[in-house]
Design an enzyme around this catalytic site. Sequence first.
Site, PDB file in Angstrom:
ATOM      1  N   SER A  67      -7.331   4.870  -0.463  1.00 53.91           N
ATOM      2  CA  SER A  67      -7.445   3.578  -1.134  1.00 53.91           C
ATOM      3  C   SER A  67      -8.910   3.146  -1.146  1.00 53.91           C
ATOM      4  O   SER A  67      -9.616   3.275  -0.141  1.00 53.91           O
ATOM      5  CB  SER A  67      -6.604   2.527  -0.403  1.00 53.91           C
TER       6      SER A  67
ATOM      7  N   GLN B 101      -4.643  -1.751  -7.508  1.00 54.75           N
ATOM      8  CA  GLN B 101      -5.390  -0.936  -6.548  1.00 54.75           C
ATOM      9  C   GLN B 101      -6.059   0.221  -7.265  1.00 54.75           C
ATOM     10  O   GLN B 101      -5.476   0.813  -8.180  1.00 54.75           O
ATOM     11  CB  GLN B 101      -4.470  -0.372  -5.459  1.00 54.75           C
TER      12      GLN B 101
ATOM     13  N   ASP C 200       0.828  -1.208   0.000  1.00 58.06           N
ATOM     14  CA  ASP C 200       0.000   0.000   0.000  1.00 58.06           C
ATOM     15  C   ASP C 200       0.863   1.260   0.000  1.00 58.06           C
ATOM     16  O   ASP C 200       0.339   2.373  -0.048  1.00 58.06           O
ATOM     17  CB  ASP C 200      -0.936  -0.005   1.215  1.00 58.06           C
TER      18      ASP C 200
END
Length: 311
Positions: free
Chosen positions: A253, A303, A229
């Site tokens: 996110s 993502q 991340d």
Amino acid sequence: MTEAARIAAGSEVPADAPRAADGVPHGQPVLDRLVALLDLERVEQDIFRGVSPKHSPIRVFGGQVAGQALVAAGRTVPAERSVHSLHAYFIRPGDPSVPIVYQVDRVRDGRSFTTRRVLAIQHGKPIFSLSASFQLPEEGAEHAEGMPDVPGPEGLPSQADLVTDELRATFANVTTRPRPIDIRYVTEPAWVSRANGPREARNQVWMRADGVLPDDPLLHVCVLAYASDMTLLDAVLARHAVYWGTDDVRGASLDHAMWFHRPFRADEWVLYDCASPSASNGRGLATGRFFTRDGRLVATVVQEGLVRFPR
């Protein structure tokens, strides 16, 4: 609260922790706290509890909740079955001041595959959901894309090398936090390159856990999920010459998917090669590939993140 949770939630960094050029703690003592953070407390069968470190920003770091949820799922699966994929949604911002409860649903236990769903809950509401699939080892087709031609991590700049006094004041809640992950920048990060205008929607870094991890394959996968991340959406921002906190851009996110192809160690250098194929409707999509130093493709990440330019 378990002893591991007390260590993870502790506000004090060990006195023996080494410090980078900018004074931020890193190294084995800081990595040990990340390992403790991932050592969830078992509350009941299929129910676990995790905490956030005291130095957390105003919301829980997405990599933390993803890593903890994967730990919860993995602890209900036989050790001989390793995770090969996860799919997750970030539903609400996490509150770092209270524990997170992880509820595991044993969806299926097949002859080769095991499926688990995990719901992370705070204040009675879900903040994150994850589905993960585990598989027994087996032989089959084998091929992979090659690693990009990039310089090795030795001699490349770290965050401590690149953050100016001005940026340090702007990113005070980020640049002063202990760093369990060592990141070396192949491409200039978006928070530096933005001054030169838009560039290719790509970001490349070497990263590794900053110390030695126990020989637990699930832990190495969870640490990589935690690290995945970081820097991923920088590929989106580089294309628009903006960065969180320094320009009028807001983001978070939205979802996260990972596929694990081959064994690896998260405490050895891996190249994180990230690119953004598209951004639209206030969202940016980024893809990432993890390669070991000898060129093996070990994981793929996708993502989508919220990228807003408020009026």
